[in-house]
Design an enzyme around this catalytic site. Structure first.
Site, PDB file in Angstrom:
ATOM      1  N   GLU A 169       0.860  -1.181   0.000  1.00 24.44           N
ATOM      2  CA  GLU A 169       0.000   0.000   0.000  1.00 24.44           C
ATOM      3  C   GLU A 169       0.892   1.225   0.000  1.00 24.44           C
ATOM      4  OE1 GLU A 169      -2.309  -3.241   1.943  1.00 24.44           O
ATOM      5  OE2 GLU A 169      -0.471  -2.290   2.623  1.00 24.44           O
ATOM      6  N   TYR A 177       7.633   2.322  -7.798  1.00 20.94           N
ATOM      7  CA  TYR A 177       7.000   1.009  -7.841  1.00 20.94           C
ATOM      8  C   TYR A 177       6.590   0.647  -9.268  1.00 20.94           C
ATOM      9  CZ  TYR A 177       6.852   1.628  -2.773  1.00 20.94           C
ATOM     10  OH  TYR A 177       7.187   1.843  -1.462  1.00 20.94           O
TER      11      TYR A 177
END
Length: 183
Positions: A111, A123
């Site tokens: 998250e 990411y």
């Protein structure tokens, strides 16, 4: 040009005070000493530190994931603010994914705050895609979290992906006069 050595290695009990300092600098105290001790004791946790003899604190960052069935749930990727934008976050994320691969895990998830565009960009460079959104996930301000994931880590082509990432990361680190050393 002299390169400064960076070592990524598992944390030990001796590293916990430095982990708390990085935690405080990056998250304002996300986890306490007992939480880090639990992580060290768990066989299902990988808790890595990013170290350099160049820094007086020695620990520049840390990363953590929980191994849950066939998934690496990444809980922490943190680089001390003094060392941002030098490729250290990518080195930590790469190391976490390498450890997950070595454990035979199939996928990774995490998250991230919707406002943390730098982390989201990092990411995405590592193949993470948005899987969903958790409304009001962060207690400090009620901000939403994006749920990101990447899969197929045990497919044969993933070893080539790891090799490509390693080269890219080492090249980026050398631009900031760092040299990655694994322990």
């Amino acid at each position: 040009m002299i390169s400064l050595a960076l070592e990524i290695q598992p944390l030990t009990p001796d590293d916990l005070s430095a982990a708390l300092e990085v935690d405080q600098a990056c998250f304002g105290g996300l986890w306490n000493l007992e939480a880090y001790q639990r992580e060290l004791e768990s066989p299902n946790t990988e808790l890595l530190g990013l170290f350099s003899n160049f820094s007086s604190s020695r620990m520049l960052g840390m990363g953590c994931f929980w191994s849950i069935v066939d998934e690496a749930h990444i809980t922490i990727v943190a680089v001390h603010p003094h060392y941002h934008r030098q490729g250290l976050g990518a080195a930590l994320l790469y190391s976490l994914l390498l450890r997950a691969y070595d454990r035979g895990l199939e996928r990774a998830t995490l998250e991230v705050r919707v406002s943390n565009t730098a982390a989201i960009s990092l990411y995405q460079k590592f193949g993470f895609k948005t899987a969903g959104r958790r409304r009001g996930y962060y207690r400090d301000n009620g901000e939403d979290a994006l749920v990101l994931w990447t899969g197929e880590m045990q497919q044969p082509e993933f070893t080539q992906t790891l090799a490509t990432w390693h080269t890219t990361i080492c090249d980026r680190l050398s631009q900031s006069e760092w040299q990655l050393v694994f322990k």
